[in-house]
Design a protein around this motif. Structure first.
Motif, PDB file in Angstrom:
ATOM      1  N   GLN A 151      -9.672  -1.047   6.244  1.00  0.00           N
ATOM      2  CA  GLN A 151      -9.410  -0.520   4.903  1.00  0.00           C
ATOM      3  C   GLN A 151      -8.857   0.901   4.973  1.00  0.00           C
ATOM      4  N   ARG A 152      -9.449   1.727   5.861  1.00  0.00           N
ATOM      5  CA  ARG A 152      -9.093   3.142   5.950  1.00  0.00           C
ATOM      6  C   ARG A 152      -8.206   3.396   7.170  1.00  0.00           C
ATOM      7  N   GLN A 195      -0.279   2.390   1.370  1.00  0.00           N
ATOM      8  CA  GLN A 195      -1.102   2.302   0.163  1.00  0.00           C
ATOM      9  C   GLN A 195      -0.549   1.311  -0.847  1.00  0.00           C
ATOM     10  N   THR A 242      -6.355   2.259   2.155  1.00  0.00           N
ATOM     11  CA  THR A 242      -6.685   3.626   1.786  1.00  0.00           C
ATOM     12  C   THR A 242      -6.195   4.469   2.961  1.00  0.00           C
TER      13      THR A 242
END
Length: 135
Positions: free
Chosen positions: A10-11, A30, A36
């Motif tokens: 996710q990051r 993004q 993210t």
């Protein structure tokens, strides 16, 4: 594209000294990829941001002033919790010997620059899937 169901991180932290490339990468990661993203302009900045951001993947430009990509990767590996975070180098230099050098450092892959913003997240997924099957 990014979701826990498909096993993608996710990051994502992207370290790139060129502001134009960072801007394109921000959109690619993004808006197109659904990640993210933390974007850093230098290796030194990445070392400041990483502990608070807790990246699940690091994309590193190879050639940067000050700390280059390999130096940044080695420094990130010294931070608690980042010892095993996957790293993908991004570079226009795609000599076979250089790619082997990045992999010997522990990178899971290399994405050629210039990259296609519409397919960057797919390239990331392919590299991570390939890396998992090789473990």
């Amino acid at each position: 594209m990014a979701s826990e169901q498909n096993g993608l991180p996710q990051r994502v932290m992207y370290v790139e000294d060129d502001p134009d490339i960072r801007a394109i990468a921000e959109i690619a990661l993004q808006d197109v990829g659904g990640f993210t993203a933390a974007l850093c302009e230098s290796g030194a900045r990445a070392l400041e941001v990483a502990p608070g951001f807790d990246p699940e993947l690091v994309l590193l430009d190879v050639m940067m002033p000050g700390m280059d990509g390999p130096s940044t990767m080695r420094a990130l590996r010294q931070l608690p919790g980042l010892e095993t975070v996957p790293v993908i180098f991004m570079t226009a230099r795609l000599q076979r010997s250089e790619i082997q050098e990045y992999q010997a450092l522990g990178a899971v892959g290399v994405i050629p620059k210039p990259f296609d913003p519409m397919t960057l997240s797919e390239q990331i997924a392919e590299i991570l899937t390939r890396a998992r099957t090789c473990l």
